[in-house]
Structures are given as C-alpha cells and as structure tokens.
Design an enzyme around this catalytic site. Sequence first.
Site: not given
Length: 201
Positions: A7, A9
């Site tokens: 991922d 953020e």
Amino acid sequence: MHLVCLDLEGVLVPEIWITFSEATGIPELQRTTRDEPDYNKLMQFRLELLKKNNLKLADIQNVISTMEPLPGAVDFVNAVRERVQLIILSDTFEQFAKPLMAKLGWPSLLCNNLITRQDGLVTGYRLRQPDGKREAVRAFKSLNMTVFTAGDSFNDLAMIREADSGCLFRAPEAIRTEYADIPCVDTFDDLLEKINCFIRS
C-alpha cells in the site's frame, strides 16, 4: 519469482487526505480507509466536501507537492528493490501520485483515476477495476509469482488475505484487534525482515 506489493498512504507516505484536511482546516477530510471500510461511501463523502468548499484538483495537488515520504521510507523502498520486484497497489489516483512516486524513486504503481470538470472540480472517480488490490494479487499469482503484501487499512485486508504471505503495517488498534490473525509490524526494519523471510521461504 517473488513479488512484493505494498500500500502507499500510511505505509510509505503520509495520508494525502489527512494532510489536505490539515492544510484546509476541514476536519471531516481526516476520514480515511482506516476508518471507513466502504470505499465508495468514503469517496462520495469526500467529493461532497470538495464541492461544498469549492476546492479543486489543483488545490489538492498543491498540497501534495509539499509532502515528503515517511521517515525511512525511501531507504526501505531501495532495500526492497535490491532484493525483489516491488509494486505499489493503492486506491489513490494518478492525478495525486506523480510527485510522491518521484520522491520514492519511481516504483511501479497501480491506482485509480479522478474525473474532473473543465474548471477542475472533482466530480467522480474511476476504479482501475473493482476490488483492484486483491485482483492485482490474484493476477500476479496466475503468472506463477509468489506474492507478499502489506498495508495499514480496511482496503488492504483483501489483498493480504489473497497473497501467499503478508502483514499489516502500522495499522490502527481497531483493525489489529478485529483482524488479530493477521500479523502486524510497526517499523520498516521489521517489515523488511518479514520480506527477507518471505524471499527465503
């Protein structure tokens, strides 16, 4: 062949919407996928706030241009890429990501797109595909790749479950508790060790 999918953020860079919330003084924009498991509901909420406050794509991009990767993230990305292929799987948008990818040394990124009016108002979004993170992992596995994933939010759970190996990274307590069967680490050193073990397995 091994592959790592991360991922963006909350893992490698700060949360864009939280940073934008702080810059604009709109606390409602602090809500992220760490808080809301329904991504469409979250995005519709954000779009309404942008419209209500007459905030345009350029306003968000101006804030993003000031953001830096999380401390240690650049060295971590470099260390991972020395060991294994790396793909970033994110629910962010192409219109947001470019300056952040540059600061991370241009790792490969799969994400989504925003829909904007001519005046720059964001009116919608276009997913790369539904459940894109899990579907990407599934596709990589169909190519006989062995996949490790890590993320911090509700929208990362499906890809972690789909992968051959994976973990949560700096997840909030509520997610750690509800999904206690998924291991969670909190430092880049520990995440890199998880990846090292995955490569050796």
